[in-house]
Design a protein around this motif. Structure first.
Motif, PDB file in Angstrom:
ATOM      1  N   TYR A 159      10.574   7.379  -3.473  1.00  0.00           N
ATOM      2  CA  TYR A 159       9.766   8.137  -2.512  1.00  0.00           C
ATOM      3  C   TYR A 159      10.284   7.925  -1.085  1.00  0.00           C
ATOM      4  N   VAL A 160      10.445   6.667  -0.703  1.00  0.00           N
ATOM      5  CA  VAL A 160      10.849   6.370   0.676  1.00  0.00           C
ATOM      6  C   VAL A 160      12.273   6.860   0.946  1.00  0.00           C
ATOM      7  N   SER A 213      10.422   1.435   5.145  1.00  0.00           N
ATOM      8  CA  SER A 213       9.151   2.109   5.434  1.00  0.00           C
ATOM      9  C   SER A 213       8.208   2.160   4.242  1.00  0.00           C
ATOM     10  N   GLY A 214       8.518   1.423   3.172  1.00  0.00           N
ATOM     11  CA  GLY A 214       7.645   1.372   2.005  1.00  0.00           C
ATOM     12  C   GLY A 214       7.153  -0.033   1.744  1.00  0.00           C
ATOM     13  N   ASN A 215       6.860  -0.325   0.479  1.00  0.00           N
ATOM     14  CA  ASN A 215       6.402  -1.671   0.117  1.00  0.00           C
ATOM     15  C   ASN A 215       7.493  -2.695   0.396  1.00  0.00           C
ATOM     16  N   ASN A 218       0.812  -1.219   0.000  1.00  0.00           N
ATOM     17  CA  ASN A 218       0.000   0.000   0.000  1.00  0.00           C
ATOM     18  C   ASN A 218       0.851   1.277   0.000  1.00  0.00           C
ATOM     19  N   GLY A 219       2.181   1.127  -0.126  1.00  0.00           N
ATOM     20  CA  GLY A 219       3.059   2.282  -0.174  1.00  0.00           C
ATOM     21  C   GLY A 219       3.796   2.554   1.110  1.00  0.00           C
ATOM     22  N   ILE A 220       3.247   2.095   2.245  1.00  0.00           N
ATOM     23  CA  ILE A 220       3.895   2.241   3.545  1.00  0.00           C
ATOM     24  C   ILE A 220       4.098   0.851   4.143  1.00  0.00           C
TER      25      ILE A 220
END
Length: 733
Positions: free
Chosen positions: A502-503, A268-270, A234-236
């Motif tokens: 992103y992360v 902290s991501g996928n 979910n991205g996190i």
């Protein structure tokens, strides 16, 4: 000459000794010169041995030129004790599949004949890239090992990184992949490590699963042939799984004893962990980036390091596994300037001013809370959502705060409290100026709010400048970071590379902020425990267990939370009940005292006796928080298994200890059994003070030996629903 011939069982050990070339003195000198080296290398056999105080990890070259895992578990004497590759469990595939001969590859790439989960796979249209990673070189420096592998048919180098923490019985692993070719390389799957447990009995998996509002729930299951996937896509890194695993043999380990192999991914991501039991009943755990909708692109000359995958081994059960991670986190991850700082008792406006969307958070309403909060003993005052112009425009709302936040901040400081703000900088609503001004900065435009693309360097710089200005201009001592959505499917060309970039930019953002504002407390709240991973602990002093803080639910949440994080980080809101429940104030307050105490009730509307109760419990929290902050956690009884729960916290020097007891659902005449304490000084004598007892008989403490407390235990008279006690033990002089 060694033989790989299958031998009858009774002759295997003798042949192994006869066929082994023992490490020479010259070889064993390659241990970085330490008196008690944590890493040894046998040059004759090409075997590496990593030693902690109580465990060993070994791998070496097999006859096919690939590294295989040789041991992870109890401590071996030296590198000569490491078994040969053919002595460890392997499988042999018929029909000439030579790469299938060994089933314990140290870092398996996608190659012909290997049928288990690979750690590395390259993407080329309509072509299988047969990656055979051969040994190239290695380097040992202190407690660090680097082993370089080179692809036989691609310009790709992979460095296996190991860092040993002897005192914590832990090893960090990650890989760095480098493109030494002239064309771009696209990686579609890359993991940080794979861990193999001994090929023995059945294994039981312990992990944490759940959902928003029900995070950290401990789950256990016996493994069978096949894969068990733990992941976030979910991205996190949360809410549905926590990047953590533990394995024990036959489900026999307890909190106090038993062999446990455990690990956590610091990302902290996928992410994805695959717990796999192969057709020969060999169990292993691989983990790293989630390969769902994923790509890692490497330009010529570019390299990339994966997240750290930390793992360890203990014979002290699940409790000791947690404490090893807590000690590691305290020494190597947690912000150093926060280690011995008392955690402030926090007041948050969210529940006190719930109509923030309708302008309920304004200068007058906030000012009305400051004096009562200070009088009640709170030490930090946090304005939650509502102070901003819009989510995405992090300027002070001109109508609700016509004089800005400076008068509010000054008043909070005049009352002796720290001033804090809530912020959610990764998300914007359609009302924000950026929504119209910078559409190229946005993605996941599928609802009332949109995400800023923090993977872009210009967005990173914008968010950093906005947050730094906010902290500087308003005298902010405490910043609560929130994030209340998932990534969704980003409809942008760089969709598959988005999450990783992103992360990494998220980390860069907080690297900069933490260094520039070292005295600010940063709180990690991503819609509760949406970012529950250990990497977040390097930036944030506090992490929310959940958005939902029903006291009874919190007992389940807190148990799972302490598997990974120290109790002094445990935060969240505070209320007096939950779904269809109403709990006594003491029950809720005592649960809050096990972590970082906070409250968000409408304190300005309370009666004098209610304020006095809050103040009294706040003073108790302040008098004992040094034990929960600096002590070690012992989970003595689980609410999952009993109508009661018991948590103990003991200072490292054993001079003080706390026992928290909670009961719910006790039947008529059912009593909590004697609770046996742990980790006290058996020869010392301890004075006992009891908090929360309804009568003087229970409140009266006595002096008793540590041995008696651990062997005979303490009997506490709890009954019915929502009953609670705190027992405070201090060593007599």
């Amino acid at each position: 000459m060694r033989s790989n011939t299958f031998i009858i069982l009774g002759s295997v050990f003798c042949l192994a000794l006869a066929g082994r070339a023992y490490a020479s003195d010259d070889t064993l000198r390659q241990t970085a010169g330490h008196e008690k080296a944590s890493i040894a290398f046998d040059g004759n056999r090409k075997v590496f041995l990593l030693q902690t105080d109580n465990s060993s990890y070994a791998f070496g070259l097999a006859s096919n030129g690939l590294f295989v895992n040789l041991h992870w578990g109890g401590k071996l004497k030296d590198v000569n004790d490491v078994p040969e590759p053919w002595e460890t469990h392997h499988f042999h595939q018929p029909h000439g599949f030579t790469h299938g001969q060994y089933g314990r590859y140290e870092y398996p790439a996608n190659t012909r004949g290997f049928f288990l989960e690979p750690c590395l796979k390259i993407e080329k249209p309509d072509q299988l890239v047969n990656l055979k990673m051969a040994y190239d070189s290695h380097k040992i420096e202190g407690d660090r090992l680097e082993v370089v592998l080179k692809a036989a048919n691609e310009p790709l180098y992979v460095t296996l990184h190991y860092r040993v923490y002897p005192e914590f019985d832990l090893i960090d692993r990650w890989v760095e992949v480098q493109n030494r070719g002239t064309e771009k390389v696209v990686i579609e799957n890359i993991k940080s490590a794979v861990w193999y447990v001994p090929h023995t009995q059945k294994y039981r998996l312990t992990h944490m699963a759940g959902n928003w509002g029900a995070e950290w729930l401990v789950r256990r299951e016996l493994l069978e042939q096949g894969e068990k996937v733990l992941e976030s896509r979910n991205g996190i890194s949360g809410h549905h799984h926590v990047p953590f695993f533990a394995l024990d043999q036959d489900g026999l380990a307890t909190e106090k004893s038993g062999t446990v192999w455990f690990g956590t991914l610091q990302w902290s991501g996928n992410w994805k962990m695959i717990v796999e039991q192969d057709p020969n009943d060999q169990v292993h755990v691989s983990g790293g980036y989630n390969d769902y909708d994923f790509a890692l692109e490497l330009a010529p000359g570019e390299s990339h390091a994966t997240p750290v995958f930390t793992a360890g081994f203990t014979r002290g059960g699940f409790g000791e596994a947690s404490r090893l991670l807590h000690r590691y986190q305290r020494k190597h991850l947690y912000p150093k300037n926060r280690l011995d700082v008392e955690v402030p008792l926090v007041f948050n406006t969210y529940s006190a001013l719930p109509n923030w969307r309708e302008g309920g958070v304004n200068e007058a309403s906030v000012m009305s809370l400051i004096a009562p909060a200070a009088e009640a003993g709170f030490e930090a005052f946090i304005i939650d959502a509502g102070w901003q112009t819009a989510i995405g425009d992090w300027t002070v709302h001109p109508t609700n705060f016509p004089r800005g936040l400076k008068p509010v901040s000054d008043e909070v400081h005049r009352n002796g409290m720290k001033f804090g703000l809530w912020i959610e900088p990764e998300r914007i609503t359609r009302q924000a100026k950026l929504f119209k001004e910078k559409p190229e900065w946005l993605f996941s435009n599928d609802g009332g709010s949109v995400m800023l693309n923090l993977a872009r360097s210009d967005v990173l710089e914008y968010v950093y400048l906005e947050m730094a200005k906010l902290l500087r201009d308003h005298g902010v001592d405490y910043l609560k970071l929130d994030f209340n959505r998932y990534f969704g499917i980003a409809e942008i060309p760089e969709r598959r590379t988005l999450n990783t970039k992103y992360v990494l930019n998220f980390y860069e953002l907080f690297d900069r902020l933490v260094k520039e504002f070292p005295n600010v407390f940063f709180e990690n709240c991503a819609s509760g425990a949406g970012r529950p991973d250990l990497k977040m602990d390097t930036y944030f002093a506090r992490i929310n267990r959940s958005d939902i803080q029903s006291p009874l639910d919190s007992l389940f949440l807190h148990e799972g939370f302490t598997y990974l994080h120290p109790t002094y980080m445990a935060g969240g809101g505070s209320n007096m009940g939950g779904p269809g429940r109403s709990a006594p104030f003491q029950f809720s307050a005592f649960i809050g005292m096990m972590g970082w105490g906070s409250m968000g009730l409408p304190i300005h509307k309370m009666k004098a006796e209610e304020l006095a109760q809050i103040k009294r419990h706040g003073e108790l929290f302040k008098s004992i928080r040094h034990v929960t902050c600096r002590g070690e956690t012992h989970r003595l009884a689980s609410i999952r298994e009993n109508p009661y729960a018991a948590f103990e916290y003991v200072l490292p020097d054993k001079s003080e200890a706390l026992l928290f007891l909670f009961a719910h659902g006790l039947r008529h005449n059912q009593r909590v059994p004697n609770i046996l304490l742990e980790a006290l000084d058996p020869e010392a004598r301890y004075a006992v003070t009891i908090h929360g007892a309804p009568d003087d008989r229970q409140k009266a403490g006595r002096v008793v030996s540590g041995r008696a407390l651990m062997e005979a235990g303490v009997l506490v008279d709890l009954s019915g629903d929502y009953d609670s006690r705190i027992l405070y033990f201090t060593r007599s002089k």
